[in-house]
Design a protein around this motif. Structure first.
Motif, PDB file in Angstrom:
ATOM      1  N   ARG A 264      42.294  48.431  44.266  1.00  0.00           N
ATOM      2  CA  ARG A 264      42.593  47.420  43.260  1.00  0.00           C
ATOM      3  C   ARG A 264      42.340  47.972  41.863  1.00  0.00           C
ATOM      4  O   ARG A 264      41.346  48.653  41.620  1.00  0.00           O
ATOM      5  CB  ARG A 264      41.699  46.200  43.502  1.00  0.00           C
TER       6      ARG A 264
ATOM      7  N   SER B  28      41.184  48.318  38.069  1.00  0.00           N
ATOM      8  CA  SER B  28      39.993  47.849  37.369  1.00  0.00           C
ATOM      9  C   SER B  28      40.392  46.967  36.196  1.00  0.00           C
ATOM     10  O   SER B  28      41.562  46.922  35.786  1.00  0.00           O
ATOM     11  CB  SER B  28      39.183  49.034  36.858  1.00  0.00           C
TER      12      SER B  28
ATOM     13  N   GLU C 228      41.897  49.149  33.507  1.00  0.00           N
ATOM     14  CA  GLU C 228      43.277  49.563  33.791  1.00  0.00           C
ATOM     15  C   GLU C 228      44.245  48.413  33.560  1.00  0.00           C
ATOM     16  O   GLU C 228      45.326  48.597  32.979  1.00  0.00           O
ATOM     17  CB  GLU C 228      43.376  50.081  35.222  1.00  0.00           C
TER      18      GLU C 228
ATOM     19  N   TRP D 253      42.560  39.715  42.658  1.00  0.00           N
ATOM     20  CA  TRP D 253      41.818  39.251  41.489  1.00  0.00           C
ATOM     21  C   TRP D 253      41.805  37.726  41.445  1.00  0.00           C
ATOM     22  O   TRP D 253      42.790  37.074  41.827  1.00  0.00           O
ATOM     23  CB  TRP D 253      42.452  39.779  40.209  1.00  0.00           C
TER      24      TRP D 253
ATOM     25  N   ASP E  89      37.967  38.622  31.762  1.00  0.00           N
ATOM     26  CA  ASP E  89      37.660  40.051  31.745  1.00  0.00           C
ATOM     27  C   ASP E  89      38.850  40.910  31.348  1.00  0.00           C
ATOM     28  O   ASP E  89      38.674  42.088  30.999  1.00  0.00           O
ATOM     29  CB  ASP E  89      37.153  40.506  33.120  1.00  0.00           C
TER      30      ASP E  89
END
Length: 359
Positions: free
Chosen positions: A5, A7, A10, A39, A47
């Motif tokens: 997955r 980050s 990214e 997510w 975030d």
């Protein structure tokens, strides 16, 4: 088999590229792809999307993107939020709600993005949210409380010059029995101005606001007046500076032209912008007097100096302007001390360090 997955960093880079390219489709694809990878909506909001929005402000302050690019990127980020929270489980109506709250910006506050993040986070956590958006006049905010009897008002402010109006809103909401949770940079990084203005609680971010609500703020039973919270206002310096704003700006600009010769060559547009900058200086001075906090003024001056440096405008002209302003405030000891502290702060700076702003 799919890879690991992505980050938050990214995803933030991918979203940054999309919003600065002006491509809302790619921007929405970034968050929808992240949802498909596992997510959660709240984590993406706070975030990733919020981080990109903060970066937009930094890049504008450093003069690496234009006002138009800033506005376009912010508009795309707004559409990303809508696509995100109304996708899959994020758009489902909850079977039950925890309570009803109002999320609003202070009267005069146009920076609604932080408040929007709070509103969507609370919706995701099961609250019924009345999101009133930017610059809600206090009488209308209070009328809404009579209509809804909210469990709390979450009041957002990004620009410190709106703190006097925030104080009015806090006092008015509490007078009808509704607790106020304040948030946003205007209230200080530690919430010191929220406490000074009588807010029932302060939250540093959306997750913090949710935690305050989950703890259950008590409904206020005692109504306080402005003079109770801020007894220093009795010296009338805030009122006098506010009432003299136009004269102070005009006289300072006239004298600045005499002491700072390059100003004589400015175009009409440049002179108008200089007058606007001086008006902001007076507004922040008045706010510092209102909350009796010199740092409100010095922090603004430091940020302004950084922005001017990024645009190749000599920030030392600010010091000259402050010296002129001080000459006109000799009868106001708190104001004079604050202006002198601002000049000393600028004189002691070694260079620009733009780190953050509000968009």
């Amino acid at each position: 088999m799919s890879g690991p997955r992505a980050s938050a960093g990214e995803l933030g880079e991918a979203l940054w590229k999309a919003v600065t390219d002006g491509d809302e489709y790619d921007a929405v694809d970034v968050v929808r792809g992240a949802l498909a990878d596992g997510w959660q909506e709240e984590d993406l909001l706070l975030d990733v999307v919020a981080a990109v929005q903060a970066r937009i402000g930094v890049e504008w302050a450093a003069d690496r993107i234009s006002v138009a690019q800033e506005h376009a990127a912010t508009a795309i980020n707004e559409r990303v939020i809508t696509a995100l929270v109304h996708h899959g489980s994020g758009g489902a109506r909850p079977d039950a709600v925890r309570g009803r709250v109002t999320v609003s910006c202070v009267d005069g506050e146009w920076h609604a993005f932080p408040a929007r993040l709070v509103a969507e986070t609370l919706r995701l956590r099961g609250w019924h949210v009345d999101y009133l958006g930017a610059q809600t006049p206090t009488p209308h905010l209070v009328a809404h409380q009579h209509h809804t009897n909210s469990d709390a008002v979450l009041l957002s402010g990004s620009i410190p010059t709106h703190l006097p109006r925030a104080h009015t809103a806090i006092t008015a909401c509490r007078s009808v029995g509704v607790p106020v949770v304040a948030g946003g940079r205007a209230f200080g990084v530690d919430g010191r101005y929220a406490r000074a203005l009588g807010a029932d609680a302060w939250a540093p971010d959306a997750r913090g606001a949710a935690a305050v609500l989950e703890a259950g703020p008590e409904r206020p039973t005692r109504v306080r007046q402005a003079i109770d919270d801020l007894p220093h206002l009795a010296d009338q310096e805030y009122s006098m500076v506010t009432q003299s704003r136009a004269r102070l700006v005009k006289e300072t600009l006239t004298e600045l032209e005499r002491r700072f010769p390059p100003l004589r060559e400015y175009s009409d547009a440049q002179r108008e912008r200089t007058a606007e900058d001086l008006a902001h200086v007076v507004d922040f001075l008045a706010t510092a007097l209102y909350v009796d906090a010199v740092e409100v003024f010095t922090e603004f001056l430091g940020w302004t100096a950084d922005v001017l440096s990024a645009r190749n405008v000599p920030p030392h002209s600010l010091v000259t302007g402050l010296d002129i302003l001080a000459d006109r405030l000799h009868d106001f000891p708190r104001a004079l001390s604050t202006v002198r502290a601002g000049a000393a702060h600028l004189t002691g700076r070694t260079g620009p360090a733009v780190t953050d702003t509000v968009v």
